[in-house]
Motif scaffolding. Sequence first.
Motif, PDB file in Angstrom:
ATOM      1  N   ARG B  21      46.771  15.417 -23.499  1.00 10.22           N
ATOM      2  CA  ARG B  21      47.181  16.749 -23.968  1.00 10.22           C
ATOM      3  C   ARG B  21      47.214  17.770 -22.841  1.00 10.22           C
ATOM      4  N   GLU B  22      46.319  17.635 -21.870  1.00  8.53           N
ATOM      5  CA  GLU B  22      46.377  18.497 -20.689  1.00  8.53           C
ATOM      6  C   GLU B  22      46.009  17.671 -19.474  1.00  8.53           C
ATOM      7  N   LYS B  23      46.525  18.095 -18.328  1.00 11.21           N
ATOM      8  CA  LYS B  23      46.254  17.374 -17.080  1.00 11.21           C
ATOM      9  C   LYS B  23      46.276  18.377 -15.946  1.00 11.21           C
ATOM     10  N   SER B  24      45.174  18.523 -15.218  1.00 15.07           N
ATOM     11  CA  SER B  24      45.154  19.432 -14.074  1.00 15.07           C
ATOM     12  C   SER B  24      44.198  18.857 -13.035  1.00 15.07           C
ATOM     13  N   SER B  25      44.201  19.469 -11.875  1.00 14.86           N
ATOM     14  CA  SER B  25      43.325  18.953 -10.820  1.00 14.86           C
ATOM     15  C   SER B  25      42.314  20.007 -10.405  1.00 14.86           C
ATOM     16  N   GLY B  26      41.185  19.562  -9.878  1.00 18.84           N
ATOM     17  CA  GLY B  26      40.147  20.474  -9.405  1.00 18.84           C
ATOM     18  C   GLY B  26      39.587  19.980  -8.081  1.00 18.84           C
ATOM     19  N   SER B  60      50.894   8.182 -11.993  1.00 21.22           N
ATOM     20  CA  SER B  60      51.296   7.155 -12.953  1.00 21.22           C
ATOM     21  C   SER B  60      51.451   7.648 -14.387  1.00 21.22           C
ATOM     22  N   PHE B  61      51.092   8.886 -14.670  1.00 25.25           N
ATOM     23  CA  PHE B  61      51.251   9.386 -16.047  1.00 25.25           C
ATOM     24  C   PHE B  61      51.359  10.899 -16.012  1.00 25.25           C
ATOM     25  N   GLU B  62      51.867  11.455 -17.108  1.00 23.53           N
ATOM     26  CA  GLU B  62      52.004  12.902 -17.212  1.00 23.53           C
ATOM     27  C   GLU B  62      51.412  13.381 -18.534  1.00 23.53           C
ATOM     28  N   ARG B  63      51.313  14.644 -18.627  1.00 25.48           N
ATOM     29  CA  ARG B  63      50.947  15.262 -19.891  1.00 25.48           C
ATOM     30  C   ARG B  63      51.884  14.760 -20.985  1.00 25.48           C
ATOM     31  N   ASP B  64      51.360  14.583 -22.176  1.00 29.00           N
ATOM     32  CA  ASP B  64      52.111  14.128 -23.354  1.00 29.00           C
ATOM     33  C   ASP B  64      52.425  12.630 -23.310  1.00 29.00           C
ATOM     34  N   ASP B  65      51.929  11.938 -22.267  1.00 29.15           N
ATOM     35  CA  ASP B  65      52.043  10.478 -22.286  1.00 29.15           C
ATOM     36  C   ASP B  65      50.907   9.883 -23.108  1.00 29.15           C
ATOM     37  N   PHE B  66      51.186   8.721 -23.686  1.00 33.07           N
ATOM     38  CA  PHE B  66      50.100   7.902 -24.221  1.00 33.07           C
ATOM     39  C   PHE B  66      49.545   7.074 -23.058  1.00 33.07           C
ATOM     40  N   VAL B  67      48.229   6.927 -23.011  1.00 34.03           N
ATOM     41  CA  VAL B  67      47.616   6.173 -21.910  1.00 34.03           C
ATOM     42  C   VAL B  67      46.556   5.218 -22.434  1.00 34.03           C
ATOM     43  N   ARG B  89      49.759   4.394 -18.200  1.00 37.59           N
ATOM     44  CA  ARG B  89      50.717   4.865 -19.196  1.00 37.59           C
ATOM     45  C   ARG B  89      51.153   3.700 -20.073  1.00 37.59           C
ATOM     46  N   VAL B  90      51.274   3.944 -21.384  1.00 37.65           N
ATOM     47  CA  VAL B  90      51.818   2.927 -22.278  1.00 37.65           C
ATOM     48  C   VAL B  90      52.973   3.540 -23.065  1.00 37.65           C
ATOM     49  N   GLY B  91      53.957   2.726 -23.371  1.00 38.82           N
ATOM     50  CA  GLY B  91      55.101   3.206 -24.145  1.00 38.82           C
ATOM     51  C   GLY B  91      54.719   3.393 -25.595  1.00 38.82           C
ATOM     52  N   GLU B  92      55.619   4.062 -26.315  1.00 36.63           N
ATOM     53  CA  GLU B  92      55.322   4.358 -27.708  1.00 36.63           C
ATOM     54  C   GLU B  92      55.233   3.082 -28.537  1.00 36.63           C
ATOM     55  N   GLU B  93      55.937   2.038 -28.042  1.00 39.32           N
ATOM     56  CA  GLU B  93      55.928   0.802 -28.821  1.00 39.32           C
ATOM     57  C   GLU B  93      54.541   0.159 -28.838  1.00 39.32           C
ATOM     58  N   GLY B  94      53.722   0.566 -27.866  1.00 36.90           N
ATOM     59  CA  GLY B  94      52.405  -0.040 -27.808  1.00 36.90           C
ATOM     60  C   GLY B  94      51.353   0.660 -28.648  1.00 36.90           C
ATOM     61  N   ILE B  95      51.720   1.748 -29.248  1.00 35.92           N
ATOM     62  CA  ILE B  95      50.690   2.491 -29.975  1.00 35.92           C
ATOM     63  C   ILE B  95      51.110   2.665 -31.431  1.00 35.92           C
ATOM     64  N   GLU B  96      50.139   3.096 -32.210  1.00 36.42           N
ATOM     65  CA  GLU B  96      50.361   3.364 -33.629  1.00 36.42           C
ATOM     66  C   GLU B  96      50.313   4.887 -33.805  1.00 36.42           C
ATOM     67  N   LEU B  97      51.479   5.501 -34.099  1.00 39.85           N
ATOM     68  CA  LEU B  97      51.541   6.966 -34.148  1.00 39.85           C
ATOM     69  C   LEU B  97      50.467   7.561 -35.040  1.00 39.85           C
ATOM     70  N   SER B  98      50.186   6.883 -36.141  1.00 40.14           N
ATOM     71  CA  SER B  98      49.234   7.455 -37.090  1.00 40.14           C
ATOM     72  C   SER B  98      47.801   7.427 -36.562  1.00 40.14           C
ATOM     73  N   ASP B  99      47.577   6.778 -35.431  1.00 43.70           N
ATOM     74  CA  ASP B  99      46.269   6.903 -34.790  1.00 43.70           C
ATOM     75  C   ASP B  99      46.125   8.271 -34.127  1.00 43.70           C
ATOM     76  N   PHE B 100      47.261   8.917 -33.940  1.00 43.23           N
ATOM     77  CA  PHE B 100      47.235  10.151 -33.148  1.00 43.23           C
ATOM     78  C   PHE B 100      47.501  11.411 -33.959  1.00 43.23           C
ATOM     79  N   PHE B 101      48.112  11.251 -35.082  1.00 46.41           N
ATOM     80  CA  PHE B 101      48.365  12.394 -35.950  1.00 46.41           C
ATOM     81  C   PHE B 101      47.924  12.040 -37.352  1.00 46.41           C
ATOM     82  N   PRO B 102      47.558  13.032 -38.162  1.00 40.03           N
ATOM     83  CA  PRO B 102      47.256  12.758 -39.553  1.00 40.03           C
ATOM     84  C   PRO B 102      48.510  12.233 -40.235  1.00 40.03           C
ATOM     85  N   LYS B 103      48.328  11.418 -41.250  1.00 40.56           N
ATOM     86  CA  LYS B 103      49.438  10.719 -41.880  1.00 40.56           C
ATOM     87  C   LYS B 103      49.256  10.745 -43.387  1.00 40.56           C
TER      88      LYS B 103
END
Lengths: 334, 334, 334, 334, 334, 334
Positions: B21-26, B60-67, B89-103
């Motif tokens: 959801r967020e990615k920054s460096s320190g 290897s990944f950005e904000r809003d990626d699934f990892v 990073r993993v593609g959307e095919e590798g995940i279950e959307l409902s694990d990430f949002f209410p359904k």
Amino acid sequence: MKIFIQEIKENENVDSFFLVREKSSGLTKNGNIYLRLKLGDRSGEIEGRIWTFVETFSESFERDDFVHVKGKAVSFQGQLQISVNQIERVGEEGIELSDFFPKTEKNIDDMLKSLLEISQQVKNPYLHRLLHLFWEDNHFLERFKIAPASKWIHHNYLGGLLEHTLSIAELVLKNFSHYKGLNLDLLLAGSILHDLGKIDELSYRRSLDYSDEGRLLGHITLGIEMIEDKIRQVPDFPKALATIVKHLILSHHGQDIWGSPKKPMTLEAVMLHFLDDMDAKINGIQQFLKVQLPEGSKWSSYHRTFDQSFYISTGWEQLEPADKVAENEPEEAK
Amino acid sequence: MKIFIQEIKENENVDSFFLVREKSSGLTKNGNIYLRLKLGDRSGEIEGRIWTFVETFSESFERDDFVHVKGKAVSFQGQLQISVNQIERVGEEGIELSDFFPKTEKNIDDMLKSLLEISQQVKNPYLHRLLHLFWEDNHFLERFKIAPASKWIHHNYLGGLLEHTLSIAELVLKNFSHYKGLNLDLLLAGSILHDLGKIDELSYRRSLDYSDEGRLLGHITLGIEMIEDKIRQVPDFPKALATIVKHLILSHHGQDIWGSPKKPMTLEAVMLHFLDDMDAKINGIQQFLKVQLPEGSKWSSYHRTFDQSFYISTGWEQLEPADKVAENEPEEAK
Amino acid sequence: MKIFIQEIKENENVDSFFLVREKSSGLTKNGNIYLRLKLGDRSGEIEGRIWTFVETFSESFERDDFVHVKGKAVSFQGQLQISVNQIERVGEEGIELSDFFPKTEKNIDDMLKSLLEISQQVKNPYLHRLLHLFWEDNHFLERFKIAPASKWIHHNYLGGLLEHTLSIAELVLKNFSHYKGLNLDLLLAGSILHDLGKIDELSYRRSLDYSDEGRLLGHITLGIEMIEDKIRQVPDFPKALATIVKHLILSHHGQDIWGSPKKPMTLEAVMLHFLDDMDAKINGIQQFLKVQLPEGSKWSSYHRTFDQSFYISTGWEQLEPADKVAENEPEEAK
Amino acid sequence: MKIFIQEIKENENVDSFFLVREKSSGLTKNGNIYLRLKLGDRSGEIEGRIWTFVETFSESFERDDFVHVKGKAVSFQGQLQISVNQIERVGEEGIELSDFFPKTEKNIDDMLKSLLEISQQVKNPYLHRLLHLFWEDNHFLERFKIAPASKWIHHNYLGGLLEHTLSIAELVLKNFSHYKGLNLDLLLAGSILHDLGKIDELSYRRSLDYSDEGRLLGHITLGIEMIEDKIRQVPDFPKALATIVKHLILSHHGQDIWGSPKKPMTLEAVMLHFLDDMDAKINGIQQFLKVQLPEGSKWSSYHRTFDQSFYISTGWEQLEPADKVAENEPEEAK
Amino acid sequence: MKIFIQEIKENENVDSFFLVREKSSGLTKNGNIYLRLKLGDRSGEIEGRIWTFVETFSESFERDDFVHVKGKAVSFQGQLQISVNQIERVGEEGIELSDFFPKTEKNIDDMLKSLLEISQQVKNPYLHRLLHLFWEDNHFLERFKIAPASKWIHHNYLGGLLEHTLSIAELVLKNFSHYKGLNLDLLLAGSILHDLGKIDELSYRRSLDYSDEGRLLGHITLGIEMIEDKIRQVPDFPKALATIVKHLILSHHGQDIWGSPKKPMTLEAVMLHFLDDMDAKINGIQQFLKVQLPEGSKWSSYHRTFDQSFYISTGWEQLEPADKVAENEPEEAK
Amino acid sequence: MKIFIQEIKENENVDSFFLVREKSSGLTKNGNIYLRLKLGDRSGEIEGRIWTFVETFSESFERDDFVHVKGKAVSFQGQLQISVNQIERVGEEGIELSDFFPKTEKNIDDMLKSLLEISQQVKNPYLHRLLHLFWEDNHFLERFKIAPASKWIHHNYLGGLLEHTLSIAELVLKNFSHYKGLNLDLLLAGSILHDLGKIDELSYRRSLDYSDEGRLLGHITLGIEMIEDKIRQVPDFPKALATIVKHLILSHHGQDIWGSPKKPMTLEAVMLHFLDDMDAKINGIQQFLKVQLPEGSKWSSYHRTFDQSFYISTGWEQLEPADKVAENEPEEAK
């Protein structure tokens, strides 16, 4: 036999019952007193004139009385009026109210029976008893059976309140199980009780209008008082339940600008508000279209309260495919 | 196997999928770069820290990626965070959307099947064809099956749009025959099509939010364009019918201040508006009560959009008769 | 040659074209059928009566037809009416529309030419192509050239839409560079396209009124559909650009209560809204003052839509210095 | 040389001018009195502490004074503060106001010169004289040159009132001839005078805020009084003209809920209102976007007064043709 | 003796009565259970901790109980808390309510006596009897004497309802004879009865808040029921009079958006509304200024309900003549 | 001696003064010019016709002149008109204004004397002087004595402004000490000055209407200018005091939608607003009931500005106890 005002023809004799809507006296050019009447029934209004035995007749009836009139229809300045030979006050028992006011097209006794049957479905003993105290109250029942639901907007005819109440109760039965967690007892009680105050808000025995009570307090307050009056007669009626039921009545208009000082705060109150609003509006539009749809038009005239016109969405089945709205087509494009 | 954020415990290893959801460096005190992440799933959010191979991982990944994250849960200033050892990073095919949002709690395929069956009841050939063009459009269907109906107010979860649409269609079937003269074909078509634009108004693959299109045009305009697009594919679709159907969509919010530039002007549009409003509000309240009803309370917290609180009207069956509200009683009166 | 209704004099013969606004039949005292007409043109309305060959004539034309009438002007109860001897339907090609409706005082072809020239200034190839698809559409052009911009409020005459559109485009050219960062292409496209839907919202070939489409959908939705229809014909039109352009149309009324379900959210949409609102209001006031300024008065009558009267702020140059408002002065103070 | 607060670094010496925004005293653990200051300039705020010679220093300056501070920047609980060694009140003549408040990016003298030149175009001798009485009033001019146009919404910086006034006058010159019958003298006088009351409505020498007068009376009433004060100095100023000019000021907010008790009733007042509203809003949005547009975003944050967010409508030129909004695309559809 | 929370000092012993506002349990690092309390009185809130005999103590009292606490004030993370050694529930008879809630500064018994005397002036026997039925109802009286008039806006302290009621009755006596034709009996009855429902709308024995009844029905409906309850006990109470009295209660908020479903329709109702509104607002402002006027300021903070700030209009007597608002003066003008 | 229009009888001679409300010319059937007049006085309007010496008479008077008419009352088409034999313009000194407009029933000189006495109670020397500058201004006084307070709503008769002003000042004396901390000087000054601008807002020497100034600026702005004009004549009038006094005037309508761009922000302004609003409304209702209460009715007709009807709450003292509203009773229940 009732002859309706719209059926009266010039130069024919008239022998029928009417309601005296106005009554005043005038002076003929010769200085004699005569009586000017406005006589009404369900079909309209007609002028009446009494030229003879004026004083005797004048004392025998008043404005808002039902009268039996014998006379003749004459034309004066292009308008029909009745030249009255005999006039006599008659009690309400001698007339048929629905000859004088528009009335529901449905059978009142059938509707009441249906409503009583529905109220049998209320399981909670307190609510069940509360409803039956109304059904056992003949004084209430007699008025509830003929009261209209409003003067203008919807179900504005004798029996309209009963028709609207039954309609809401039926809608409750159709919709309550669509959602989990709604209490049928509360919804039925709310639907049956929500507009009861209208039996006192409106007067409808001589004219269809709002009563003093109705204008000063409104049917919501009057209804809550009627319910409280019955609740006192139910031993041990739980106070919290009484509050929830009254909240259903108080909030059923949805928000302050529509007449409810409290918004619906329970799920049952929310559903009751929507069903009531939908039923009132659909009936109101259908009543309006009966009289305010110019012949051959698909658009009604303007409805002041709803601040809009309505469109008849029928007839498109017969339309030719891909019909073009021809009128704006320039000639050369045809 | 998905381990949810709420299940993570201090000092345990973590090996699961998350959404960045967020990615920054320190900078560490020693002047080394590290990555600060906010990782999320349906159950909540957790901080992540990457201290090693920072540059490699960062590219290897950005904000809003699934990892896919491997690491260890540690406590820092009283809060858990994941010290990340590996991230990919993993593609959307590798995940279950409902694990990430209410359904939705209902079965999506069952609901879609019910909706298709209902749409079979539409007899008018043009409307029937119009609906089936949507059902034959896989690109549409895939999105329609998972779209929420809104971000906040009601059916605000994956599958919510389908659930709400089916609910309205079922309500239509329950209510349309209650009044004479309502056209079932129009009502079913209107109920099925009324919110379709929401599949583009909202974005819901990485976060539940409004899209640019949604904010600039809104689902009503987007939906009318989608319908027009299909109507073009129906030979000879009557123009007047197209206008009536689009009016159902355009007016279903009821009035301008609720987002409809035209009020409902046909009986079908009036009924559709009330059923939609009732369904949205009742679902909205029920969703709200799930999270905003303090334990043991009968009152919800304040609902900003509805500008009110809600009251749980249950429990009165168990109340003792004529219970007094004790709290305000003076001692001597008890 | 067209003789206007206002020019007709008692006892003179009439031979001219009129529009049949109403048509009904009546019975003479002798029981013969006659036809009652309401005939209209740009200058007003006059009653017509057909006493002979009633059936033949009755079948030869209908309400909203243009007719060629021969007859005589007679006075009946103080009002002129035409006693019709001959009446014949004429096609639209035989009449001059501007004889029947008020029309812009400007030259339509000149205005169109100016608008085409302005649209040449649009540099973006997609927007440029989009505009020219309209200019190449003769069916569109014919209607665009004569459509009014509204029935009542502003530019309420044939050619009014073109006049208003050109005016906004010119205002854009005058104002866009006053601020940094506004995109001229968007502003010009928005100004030219913003009210196009009015060519279908209003009907103006037989009477100046709103069409069914116009009342059910409104010119904003109709316009967006027209634009989408052209955009489909532009290869590779960027979707984000299409959204921005449609937002200009959708939001140009400024807020929901003025008919825009979305507020202007881009700088170009904000400027377009203000220029459109200013142009409509100033033209509306000027049209109103032409007919609603009592002679010799500095105050117009009351304007219902604007909910106010207007004041003529001229004439003060000739006022004597420090003129006192004399009327309230008591005599002894003078 | 002014060192701005944002430039101060830990452990460095500070020697610069600041505005004392707060001043209070505290007790050290040892029971000694010290002074707590909040020091400000255009770039931000910083804490200050005076540990020595507390009583002497405390008497030498007050809150809202400008001071010359010498000290050292130290870190306390993670935040920088100035440990003050010397502090001394300085008069306004010693400081540069624009170091302490944001200021127009344009040249104030150039703007004033342009405005004077425009006011030369006013031909009517009374209006011409009225305007020049303001230009000859040095006391007025000094304040007019630096006053902001508002605290929050638009032109909210030193010189903002002049910038806004000139902008409206220029817009008048660009637009007045677009319509027939508008009086340029009235429009120019109205544009120049419409917001003059803001020089007293706001205070802007020590802090940017509303004055007591401003909060109790508002700039419209204050401005009308200022104009009346000058009109008294113009011999024979026609009363009717004075009324028309004051009406321009009174009505320029457009309607009661926006602060004008009278709607614009003359054509000039209508145009002035639209130009003023457009200029205020466009400047307001542009100022807002400077600080409230998250980096890389096309959407601003929420603007409370305008009750909306804004969208940056640039960048579409570079978009690939027919770009799809990819995020909602299901994988299998790609 | 009551020690108020504001008086408690670090390291001192505490022995006093408090109200338990929150009660929960926690785990120490060693895994022992302890109790976390929030204790309150009129002066504020303080944390409490029970480390010993936790189970025994925990069973002996609940949230919203008054308790007698013995313990020691200690500092934890910069905040005082009470380390409780002994805690014991006490009945309401053992405490002084006004130690726990703010209370009117006036003498309750004196106010009640004044109100009774005023109610003697009511001449109409039915109204006179109605009022005295309330005065004879001890259960009512006990609550009426301590009820506040609202939670936030005005008279928001124990005894506030009585103070407000007396104030309105006194205002009636001062103003009724200013106009002809107002009925004093109605005005006095209305002023005394108008807010009675607040004794049930608010709960004020454990916390100052709205009751379930209050939130679901509101004090207007509750008050009308209380009045109807007494009217039933007055033999032959005229129905028309009952309606007029209830209308006074129902309409006293003035309009629907302020909570009255009916506007005041009688002269007495109009006057009652204005006096009630004025009294509530002036008291509300004065209460607000006591706590929300920053020291040394003439401006209050922002009042959310009234949506404005208030200005102290005193001090101008001491102002120097023709004082200039110096702050905006440019240096050279001084 | 003035003969009022309502007293004129058919066939009698007329010799009296009238106001010429309309004047136009017509042609007789013989082609001769005649004059059509509308003549008015306080009691109504009557048509006038001048058949002889038309040109001479026509030049001798104009619309809005007072004239001395000699002629005869004749009946034409059922309506009386005056056949004028002689007509002559008369100056205002020859007529009694109150014969032509409704006038306060109270004694104007007595009211003014009372107001002057009340203004003696103002102790602050600046306010005291300010008020007396008005009392010493004969030009002002003459108008103040006869000005109405409004055209329609309240005190809409000659002397109405004075009557309303005195009423507010008396209400201030009755109410100010009811609350602590209100400044009597401010309240008295505010009550006396609050509506002064109405002497210029309305014109009332020839017709009761709004002046140009009144419509363009309104009495609040006009009043503030009048007060500022006097304040300039008071040496050393404190500026802060001037601001507070003007705020009383500016805010006395209570909020923007009622015409005050600033809400009342001081306690005195709050009280002044309520007393003014109450006085205007009660007087307005009482004036309305005089003419709009149908005989024998307890309900007034509909009041457009107040958007309601009013009910006469008298007569219940004579009601039989527990009277039932009989009209809705079914027969069998009686």
